[in-house]
Write an enzyme that holds these catalytic residues in place. Sequence first.
Site: not given
Length: 311
Positions: A153-155, A230, A259, A278
């Site tokens: 995807g974008r990343i 994620r 988290e 994060h």
Amino acid sequence: MYNVIATRHIPGNYLASEKNIQVEFFPGTGDMREWILSNIDNADGMLITLNEKIDREIIDRGRKLKVISTYSVGYDHIDVDYAMERGIIVTYTPEVLTDATADLIFGIMIAVARNIVSGNNLIRENGWKAGWNPTFMLGSEIHGKTLGIIGMGRIGKALVKRASGFDMNTIYYSRHRHDVPADFTSLDYLLSESDYVAIALDLNEETYHFIDYAKLSKMKKTAFLINGTRGKIVDESDLAMALKEGIIRGAALDVFENEPVTNSNPLLAFPNVVATPHLGSATYETRDKMAETAVTNLMNVLNGREPLYKL
């Protein structure tokens, strides 16, 4: 005048500059969920972050609710399907944090490969006694190595661009082939051939614990796992077992299953694990752009216009 509840103060002056809304912020003390339940009944819109779980109980309480604007690219904290059933529009902030997240992923990859964190800690703890020598704190190179990207995807696409600057051999696995300067491979091939395996997946039912002991066992013993997207995509118990058994050389993690993380997390006992709290989108520029986008999404829906990004 629209009533809006906001769970956090966000960067910029975007909410304050809007004239036709009345905003009530979480006061910072007490139980966040109880505060939402107590204040959502009269809200036309809500601005939240990825920390707040918006489930059916909250959605049902929002009898006037028109829009849920989340200050995040992820939306697994929201029952999106139920909100849509109720006619509520859910908006999010993709694209604006892609580059910052990709930079962070590359940063932690280099950090774990080259012992940057361990070296920093050694100096700060006054442990550097021997000076330079030919075999001191040797790490693994990035330049010319194979980067395997799971997801495109974008990343994933942003990681391909960055890898080219290091002359890396970039391969990827995805449900579909993409028009990128990287080789499309099977997952098994990627795991067995990559020096660095970078996760670039969304979290959903199919990707929950996608990286488990069986997949880690297919990686090179000299390889590193990198996760900056994620946390729940990686089964942390399996990763700890793989590290303990020396199945892989190390891991770099910016996200975790639960988290915030405390030092009781078994992964933090390994010196070959780099952990950050994060920080993927944590730049001044990106967090400000996320705020602008989240408020624009919110106001567009309230004013009867299309939001920039909706689910």
